[in-house]
Write a protein that holds these residues in place. Sequence first.
Motif, PDB file in Angstrom:
ATOM      1  N   UNK A   1       1.842   9.275  -5.935  1.00  0.00           N
ATOM      2  CA  UNK A   1       2.390  10.606  -5.678  1.00  0.00           C
ATOM      3  C   UNK A   1       3.408  10.998  -6.740  1.00  0.00           C
ATOM      4  N   UNK A   2       4.235  10.061  -7.155  1.00  0.00           N
ATOM      5  CA  UNK A   2       5.218  10.361  -8.192  1.00  0.00           C
ATOM      6  C   UNK A   2       4.549  10.666  -9.526  1.00  0.00           C
ATOM      7  N   UNK A   3       3.492   9.936  -9.836  1.00  0.00           N
ATOM      8  CA  UNK A   3       2.755  10.201 -11.079  1.00  0.00           C
ATOM      9  C   UNK A   3       2.117  11.584 -11.047  1.00  0.00           C
ATOM     10  N   UNK A   4       1.543  11.952  -9.897  1.00  0.00           N
ATOM     11  CA  UNK A   4       0.954  13.284  -9.769  1.00  0.00           C
ATOM     12  C   UNK A   4       2.017  14.370  -9.874  1.00  0.00           C
ATOM     13  N   UNK A   5       3.152  14.157  -9.243  1.00  0.00           N
ATOM     14  CA  UNK A   5       4.244  15.124  -9.310  1.00  0.00           C
ATOM     15  C   UNK A   5       4.744  15.264 -10.746  1.00  0.00           C
TER      16      UNK A   5
ATOM     17  N   UNK B   1       0.833  -1.208   0.000  1.00  0.00           N
ATOM     18  CA  UNK B   1       0.000   0.000   0.000  1.00  0.00           C
ATOM     19  C   UNK B   1       0.869   1.260   0.000  1.00  0.00           C
ATOM     20  N   UNK B   2       1.949   1.209   0.721  1.00  0.00           N
ATOM     21  CA  UNK B   2       2.870   2.352   0.737  1.00  0.00           C
ATOM     22  C   UNK B   2       3.517   2.555  -0.625  1.00  0.00           C
ATOM     23  N   UNK B   3       3.931   1.478  -1.250  1.00  0.00           N
ATOM     24  CA  UNK B   3       4.526   1.581  -2.580  1.00  0.00           C
ATOM     25  C   UNK B   3       3.519   2.127  -3.592  1.00  0.00           C
ATOM     26  N   UNK B   4       2.294   1.668  -3.499  1.00  0.00           N
ATOM     27  CA  UNK B   4       1.244   2.165  -4.388  1.00  0.00           C
ATOM     28  C   UNK B   4       1.005   3.664  -4.173  1.00  0.00           C
ATOM     29  N   UNK B   5       0.978   4.079  -2.911  1.00  0.00           N
ATOM     30  CA  UNK B   5       0.788   5.500  -2.594  1.00  0.00           C
ATOM     31  C   UNK B   5       1.954   6.336  -3.120  1.00  0.00           C
ATOM     32  N   UNK B   6       3.172   5.832  -2.959  1.00  0.00           N
ATOM     33  CA  UNK B   6       4.343   6.552  -3.469  1.00  0.00           C
ATOM     34  C   UNK B   6       4.307   6.648  -4.992  1.00  0.00           C
TER      35      UNK B   6
END
Length: 55
Positions: free
Chosen positions: A13-17, A5-10
């Motif tokens: 976030x990277x895609x949004x950035x 779940x943490x990897x998915x969230x990261x």
Amino acid sequence: MNIDERLEALTMNLELASRDIHDLQAAIQQDAENIRALSVIAKAQSESIKSLETR
């Protein structure tokens, strides 16, 4: 929250950035084009004023 779940969230976030950076680059490019256009107008106005002053 587990590691997956943490990897998915990261990843999200990277895609949004990445999208934000792309959008900023597009905005900067548009601003640069507008500044170039304004500088052309300013130069033409300056030359017009100089022409009027020398009459």
